[in-house]
Design a protein around this motif. Structure first.
Motif, short mmCIF file in Angstrom:
data_model
loop_
_atom_site.label_atom_id
_atom_site.label_comp_id
_atom_site.label_asym_id
_atom_site.label_seq_id
_atom_site.Cartn_x
_atom_site.Cartn_y
_atom_site.Cartn_z
N ARG A 181 20.89 -21.39 27.56
CA ARG A 181 20.37 -21.48 26.22
C ARG A 181 19.45 -22.88 26.29
O ARG A 181 18.80 -23.20 25.35
CB ARG A 181 21.35 -21.53 25.32
CG ARG A 181 22.16 -20.31 25.26
CD ARG A 181 23.10 -20.44 24.12
NE ARG A 181 23.73 -18.98 24.15
CZ ARG A 181 24.88 -18.51 23.28
NH1 ARG A 181 25.26 -19.43 22.49
NH2 ARG A 181 25.32 -17.59 23.18
N LEU A 182 19.67 -23.76 27.18
CA LEU A 182 19.01 -25.16 27.14
C LEU A 182 18.14 -25.50 28.22
O LEU A 182 16.63 -25.53 28.24
CB LEU A 182 19.87 -26.23 26.88
CG LEU A 182 19.23 -27.42 26.73
CD1 LEU A 182 18.08 -27.60 25.71
CD2 LEU A 182 20.36 -28.69 26.60
N LEU A 183 18.61 -25.55 29.54
CA LEU A 183 17.91 -25.91 30.66
C LEU A 183 16.92 -24.92 31.31
O LEU A 183 15.85 -25.25 31.36
CB LEU A 183 18.91 -26.05 31.88
CG LEU A 183 19.93 -27.01 31.78
CD1 LEU A 183 20.97 -27.07 32.86
CD2 LEU A 183 19.53 -28.48 31.22
N LEU A 184 17.27 -23.61 31.09
CA LEU A 184 16.03 -22.79 31.68
C LEU A 184 14.97 -22.60 30.70
O LEU A 184 13.75 -22.59 31.22
CB LEU A 184 16.74 -21.17 31.85
CG LEU A 184 17.86 -21.20 33.05
CD1 LEU A 184 18.07 -19.64 33.09
CD2 LEU A 184 16.84 -21.59 34.32
N PRO A 185 14.86 -22.51 29.59
CA PRO A 185 14.05 -22.60 28.50
C PRO A 185 13.10 -23.94 28.67
O PRO A 185 11.84 -23.98 28.62
CB PRO A 185 14.69 -22.47 27.10
CG PRO A 185 16.02 -21.60 27.15
CD PRO A 185 16.53 -22.36 28.40
N SER A 186 13.90 -25.04 28.90
CA SER A 186 12.97 -26.18 29.15
C SER A 186 12.15 -26.18 30.45
O SER A 186 11.18 -26.90 30.52
CB SER A 186 14.16 -27.56 29.14
OG SER A 186 14.79 -27.50 27.94
N ALA A 187 12.87 -25.53 31.32
CA ALA A 187 12.30 -25.50 32.58
C ALA A 187 10.98 -24.54 32.68
O ALA A 187 10.42 -24.56 33.83
CB ALA A 187 13.08 -25.39 33.68
N LEU A 188 10.88 -23.53 31.85
CA LEU A 188 10.22 -22.41 31.99
C LEU A 188 8.74 -22.99 32.08
O LEU A 188 7.87 -22.49 33.10
CB LEU A 188 10.28 -21.51 30.79
CG LEU A 188 9.40 -20.31 30.89
CD1 LEU A 188 9.75 -19.38 32.05
CD2 LEU A 188 9.63 -19.23 29.38
N PRO A 189 7.97 -23.71 31.16
CA PRO A 189 6.79 -24.06 31.49
C PRO A 189 6.51 -24.77 32.92
O PRO A 189 5.59 -24.47 33.47
CB PRO A 189 6.51 -25.29 30.50
CG PRO A 189 7.44 -24.96 29.25
CD PRO A 189 8.75 -24.57 30.16
N TYR A 190 7.51 -25.73 33.32
CA TYR A 190 7.43 -26.10 34.72
C TYR A 190 7.43 -25.00 35.59
O TYR A 190 6.77 -25.32 36.80
CB TYR A 190 8.40 -27.21 35.09
CG TYR A 190 8.36 -28.56 34.00
CD1 TYR A 190 7.62 -29.49 34.30
CD2 TYR A 190 8.99 -28.44 32.86
CE1 TYR A 190 7.76 -30.78 33.44
CE2 TYR A 190 9.22 -29.47 31.88
CZ TYR A 190 8.22 -30.58 32.32
OH TYR A 190 8.43 -31.63 31.46
N PHE A 191 8.34 -24.15 35.60
CA PHE A 191 8.39 -23.03 36.59
C PHE A 191 6.89 -22.40 36.74
O PHE A 191 6.37 -21.93 37.69
CB PHE A 191 9.47 -22.10 36.18
CG PHE A 191 9.63 -20.64 37.01
CD1 PHE A 191 9.84 -20.70 38.20
CD2 PHE A 191 9.20 -19.77 36.34
CE1 PHE A 191 9.84 -19.47 38.91
CE2 PHE A 191 8.93 -18.58 37.10
CZ PHE A 191 9.50 -18.24 38.24
N LEU A 192 6.51 -22.10 35.32
CA LEU A 192 5.19 -21.34 35.58
C LEU A 192 3.95 -22.17 36.06
O LEU A 192 3.24 -21.52 36.68
CB LEU A 192 4.83 -21.07 34.04
CG LEU A 192 5.87 -19.93 33.50
CD1 LEU A 192 5.53 -19.85 31.79
CD2 LEU A 192 5.54 -18.60 34.24
N ALA A 193 3.98 -23.41 35.65
CA ALA A 193 3.05 -24.24 36.58
C ALA A 193 3.12 -24.29 37.97
O ALA A 193 2.18 -24.12 38.75
CB ALA A 193 3.10 -25.93 35.99
N GLY A 194 4.31 -24.24 38.45
CA GLY A 194 4.60 -24.07 39.91
C GLY A 194 4.28 -22.81 40.39
O GLY A 194 3.40 -22.74 41.45
#
Length: 278
Positions: A181-194
């Motif tokens: 509910r917190l870490l994965l949504p926060s990391a989604l833009p970074y994951f997509l950039a990678g």
């Protein structure tokens, strides 16, 4: 009532103008470049086995489309398989890093070693060690594509708002709830950039591995077609294969950019227009 357009009414026209500018500006530059290239070749009467003009390259692409398209599909298969494996393993390992600082400090240096080791240097070893050509090409492409996803996702997981993490802990949320509910949504833009970076790198890794395997005549991707055309001095065919490689890289980047936009456009600042923030 005044007919003067308000900022809200003018906004769609501004967005449309920017969209057209993004399409037309590079298109005009591309046509000018191709026209200048064709003119230089014709005026100086440069032989086609040294530098073919874009018209001859286009004709060769159409004439040899049968064999080139088969090679393109093979390269695309390796690229997407490597990108898929890199995305799954990169995300899984980044989540593991977020759960244990000791694991992150122990394993991250080895991921860096994979990133900084030139794939050209280790591809022959991988092809020798692995009997299956497809798997060896997949490993080479995965090595190149893996690190940006791992690194970006790790940064994203570690960039979650610490105040929100404390709030989740205050409400006694367990690790799974904090992660989902917190870490994965926060990391989604970074994951997509990678993922966008890794898309092009997976294609480069596949092409490099095919170059190495192609010297033995055991692969038939686009890299092998480039080598074959070079040996036979069929330079227009070589340029046609290079056009397919470049076009494939651009298509992969645009597809991943569209995916990122669709996933982020309603909630993340990087994908929202100015009007959406109102």
């Amino acid at each position: 009532m005044s007919d003067e357009p308000t900022p809200e009414r003018a906004m769609p026209r501004i967005v449309d103008a920017e969209t057209w500018l993004r399409i037309l500006a590079p298109t005009v530059i591309a046509f000018l470049f191709l026209g200048a290239w064709e003119a230089v070749v014709r005026i100086n009467e440069i032989p086609h086995y040294i530098l073919p003009g874009p018209v001859l390259v286009a004709q060769t692409l159409v004439k040899d489309w049968g064999s080139l398209s088969v090679s393109l599909l093979i390269t695309l298969k390796i690229t997407f398989m490597a990108l898929s494996v890199a995305a799954v393993l990169g995300l899984a390992l980044a989540v593991l890093f977020a759960q244990s600082r000791i694991i992150e400090l122990s394993l991250f240096p080895f991921a860096v070693i994979l990133q900084v080791t030139p794939i050209v240097a280790i591809a022959p070893l991988i092809i020798i060690w692995v009997n299956d050509v497809t798997i060896s090409l997949l490993i080479c492409a995965w090595i190149v594509a893996f690190f940006p996803i791992l690194s970006n996702t790790t940064v994203g997981l570690n960039s979650a708002d610490h105040n929100l993490i404390d709030l989740f802990r205050l409400y006694r949320a367990n690790r799974w709830q904090v992660l989902v509910r917190l870490l994965l949504p926060s990391a989604l833009p970074y994951f997509l950039a990678g993922l966008r970076i890794s898309g092009g790198l997976a294609l480069i890794g596949a092409i490099v591995a095919e170059f190495v395997a192609g010297t033995g005549g055991s692969a038939s991707g686009l890299a092998y077609r480039i080598l074959e055309a070079g040996y036979q001095l069929q330079i227009p065919r070589m340029f046609a294969a290079l056009v397919l490689v470049s076009g494939t890289g651009i298509a992969i980047f645009l597809a991943l950019t569209l995916l990122s936009h669709l996933l982020l456009r309603k909630w993340h600042e990087s994908a929202m227009g100015r009007g959406d923030r109102r």
